[in-house]
Design a protein around this motif. Sequence first.
Motif, PDB file in Angstrom:
ATOM      1  N   UNK A 317       0.809  -1.225   0.000  1.00 51.15           N
ATOM      2  CA  UNK A 317       0.000   0.000   0.000  1.00 51.15           C
ATOM      3  C   UNK A 317       0.839   1.269   0.000  1.00 51.15           C
ATOM      4  N   UNK A 318       2.152   1.135   0.232  1.00 53.97           N
ATOM      5  CA  UNK A 318       2.999   2.328   0.167  1.00 53.97           C
ATOM      6  C   UNK A 318       3.014   2.930  -1.237  1.00 53.97           C
ATOM      7  N   UNK A 319       2.797   2.105  -2.248  1.00 56.17           N
ATOM      8  CA  UNK A 319       2.704   2.629  -3.619  1.00 56.17           C
ATOM      9  C   UNK A 319       1.537   3.609  -3.697  1.00 56.17           C
ATOM     10  N   UNK A 320       0.412   3.238  -3.084  1.00 53.75           N
ATOM     11  CA  UNK A 320      -0.759   4.113  -3.050  1.00 53.75           C
ATOM     12  C   UNK A 320      -0.471   5.375  -2.256  1.00 53.75           C
ATOM     13  N   UNK A 321       0.232   5.228  -1.129  1.00 56.06           N
ATOM     14  CA  UNK A 321       0.540   6.382  -0.289  1.00 56.06           C
ATOM     15  C   UNK A 321       1.448   7.376  -1.019  1.00 56.06           C
ATOM     16  N   UNK A 322       2.452   6.869  -1.723  1.00 53.81           N
ATOM     17  CA  UNK A 322       3.358   7.748  -2.464  1.00 53.81           C
ATOM     18  C   UNK A 322       2.639   8.446  -3.613  1.00 53.81           C
ATOM     19  N   UNK A 323       1.753   7.725  -4.284  1.00 53.86           N
ATOM     20  CA  UNK A 323       0.974   8.329  -5.364  1.00 53.86           C
ATOM     21  C   UNK A 323       0.061   9.424  -4.819  1.00 53.86           C
ATOM     22  N   UNK A 324      -0.537   9.183  -3.652  1.00 52.39           N
ATOM     23  CA  UNK A 324      -1.381  10.205  -3.026  1.00 52.39           C
ATOM     24  C   UNK A 324      -0.564  11.432  -2.662  1.00 52.39           C
ATOM     25  N   UNK A 325       0.657  11.213  -2.199  1.00 48.89           N
ATOM     26  CA  UNK A 325       1.547  12.325  -1.861  1.00 48.89           C
ATOM     27  C   UNK A 325       1.848  13.173  -3.092  1.00 48.89           C
ATOM     28  N   UNK A 326       2.123  12.509  -4.210  1.00 45.76           N
ATOM     29  CA  UNK A 326       2.389  13.226  -5.465  1.00 45.76           C
ATOM     30  C   UNK A 326       1.143  13.995  -5.909  1.00 45.76           C
ATOM     31  N   UNK A 327      -0.010  13.332  -5.877  1.00 46.88           N
ATOM     32  CA  UNK A 327      -1.236  13.989  -6.313  1.00 46.88           C
ATOM     33  C   UNK A 327      -1.586  15.197  -5.469  1.00 46.88           C
ATOM     34  N   UNK A 348      -9.695  13.693 -10.503  1.00 42.92           N
ATOM     35  CA  UNK A 348      -9.284  12.840  -9.393  1.00 42.92           C
ATOM     36  C   UNK A 348     -10.243  11.692  -9.180  1.00 42.92           C
ATOM     37  N   UNK A 349     -11.539  11.984  -9.214  1.00 45.33           N
ATOM     38  CA  UNK A 349     -12.543  10.924  -9.082  1.00 45.33           C
ATOM     39  C   UNK A 349     -12.443   9.930 -10.239  1.00 45.33           C
ATOM     40  N   UNK A 350     -12.203  10.444 -11.440  1.00 44.05           N
ATOM     41  CA  UNK A 350     -12.080   9.566 -12.611  1.00 44.05           C
ATOM     42  C   UNK A 350     -10.855   8.677 -12.498  1.00 44.05           C
ATOM     43  N   UNK A 351      -9.732   9.242 -12.045  1.00 46.55           N
ATOM     44  CA  UNK A 351      -8.511   8.454 -11.895  1.00 46.55           C
ATOM     45  C   UNK A 351      -8.726   7.312 -10.910  1.00 46.55           C
ATOM     46  N   UNK A 352      -9.360   7.611  -9.772  1.00 47.49           N
ATOM     47  CA  UNK A 352      -9.622   6.561  -8.780  1.00 47.49           C
ATOM     48  C   UNK A 352     -10.582   5.517  -9.345  1.00 47.49           C
ATOM     49  N   UNK A 353     -11.582   5.966 -10.104  1.00 43.66           N
ATOM     50  CA  UNK A 353     -12.548   5.033 -10.692  1.00 43.66           C
ATOM     51  C   UNK A 353     -11.862   4.090 -11.680  1.00 43.66           C
ATOM     52  N   UNK A 354     -10.975   4.626 -12.513  1.00 44.17           N
ATOM     53  CA  UNK A 354     -10.260   3.780 -13.487  1.00 44.17           C
ATOM     54  C   UNK A 354      -9.379   2.770 -12.753  1.00 44.17           C
ATOM     55  N   UNK A 355      -8.707   3.234 -11.681  1.00 43.72           N
ATOM     56  CA  UNK A 355      -7.858   2.335 -10.907  1.00 43.72           C
ATOM     57  C   UNK A 355      -8.652   1.167 -10.337  1.00 43.72           C
ATOM     58  N   UNK A 356      -9.825   1.448  -9.796  1.00 42.59           N
ATOM     59  CA  UNK A 356     -10.656   0.379  -9.230  1.00 42.59           C
ATOM     60  C   UNK A 356     -11.234  -0.499 -10.334  1.00 42.59           C
ATOM     61  N   UNK A 382      -4.313   6.288  -5.787  1.00 44.99           N
ATOM     62  CA  UNK A 382      -3.556   7.224  -4.957  1.00 44.99           C
ATOM     63  C   UNK A 382      -3.537   8.617  -5.548  1.00 44.99           C
ATOM     64  N   UNK A 383      -3.260   8.715  -6.848  1.00 43.80           N
ATOM     65  CA  UNK A 383      -3.273  10.024  -7.515  1.00 43.80           C
ATOM     66  C   UNK A 383      -4.657  10.662  -7.418  1.00 43.80           C
ATOM     67  N   UNK A 384      -5.700   9.849  -7.606  1.00 43.58           N
ATOM     68  CA  UNK A 384      -7.059  10.380  -7.532  1.00 43.58           C
ATOM     69  C   UNK A 384      -7.386  10.929  -6.165  1.00 43.58           C
TER      70      UNK A 384
END
Length: 491
Positions: A317-327, A348-356, A382-384
């Motif tokens: 999950x650190x990958x998600x945390x780092x992506x959230x930090x960048x976003x 941001x909502x679209x990015x998270x939706x595509x990821x899921x 994370x970016x979303x």
Amino acid sequence: MLTDTNDLDTSPASVRQRRWMLPAVSAAQLMVVLDGTIVNIALPSAQRALGMSDASRQWAITAYALAFGGLLLIGGRVSSALGHRRTFLIGLIGFAASSALGGAAVGPDMLFVARALQGVFAAVLVPAGLSLLTITFTEPEERGRAFGVFAAVGAAGAAVGLVAGGLLTEYVTWRWCLYINAPIALLAVLGTAFVPRDARRSARGGGRLDITGAVLSTAGFSAVVYAVNEAEPLGWSAPKVLVLLAAGVLLLAAFTAVEIRARDPLLPIRVLAHRARAGAFASITLMFVAMFGFYLFMSYYTQTVLGCSPVQAGLTLLVNALAALVGATLIAGRLHGRVPPALLILPGLLSAAVGIFILTRLTPHSTGIFPCYLVPALLLTGLGLGCVMPPTASLATADVPQHAVGAASAAYNASQQLGAAIGTALFNTLAAGAAASYPTSAEYAAPAAASVHGYTTALTVAFALLMAAMCIAAPLTTARTTRSPARSPHR
């Protein structure tokens, strides 16, 4: 106008002092968010050490969630009445003390009481922290950086909690999952020492507490959060869950009716009636519903299907945390004030939706799980999340009179708490139901096939919720809003 500028000291020395506020508030935010997940990892060890029964162990989680979610609106009012800096310090010291009490627990009841006290102090700490950022950072560039860092800490904190919980439990002791809050709180207190003292309080900010509204809001939010927590073991159709949900909705409806007529309302209705602010609340609530379902999927899937250890699952999950930090910092933080909030929230909502959505394509026979599915999903979600949190936090408190900033901050955080509670319970229920109904014939037989089917079914619902969030937020956040809180006319 966002703040009462006559109450703010804008001398150069004071501006330098206020720069200490961001790390102090960020440390407090990390501590509160961290505690929402770190204890989850430690719970099995704590259960064995303290002799908790299976039926009662959930209270280590539920006690915190009930107190935190139920008292947030009152915490916002307390912050406005006592002063945001003063309330922030009270929250920090109380949270650290109750964490130490929990770490030293000699029995289940002591731990449950400590967790409830953590929730009480978190309910005053979080609105006070967000209020301090809101009334301090008013220049667009400065405000963007501040909200970006604050949001990054909030977005990454849940993942960091899972990693820290696994490491501390495995290599030290579960008690340090609570003791760890003491040094974090100490750092925040030291940073607050450089923050200017509270400005004088206005008469409206120190008005009489709306007792009826306080009781109704606490009872209503607590009933809803408790119902959601009970839905995990009992199911959404259980009479207890339905009664609690109905009671919660009725109590919150009564709370709304009381607030409309109250002279000094706990939550001024105009805070919610603002179109862009309503869009921010809707966006962050549905985002948290989807994301906490996603976090639950990552925990279960990596451990039960892929065979990862708790520490390995947390590190993923650190990958998600780092992506959230960048976003939050490099994208939303830098673009804040330069582009309309909708141009951050909707992508941001679209990015998270595509990821899921990528994860909904998983099957029991999928190969290349990490490079083809998990890593892209972790990066996009994370970016979303990182792009959504700063503009929604800013919109939630923008153009709010200073005496109502605490209430707006509390409402924003209550939206997150409610979304997180619903997301965890909803995902768990949907996944378990879909897995139970999966065919058991040899035609469908495969390792963990039913589990994967359950996860992808629940993720499909999470994807749909994020798309619905886009449809709701688009007309609200793109509407013309009141003037930007760019700068004070006295500067």
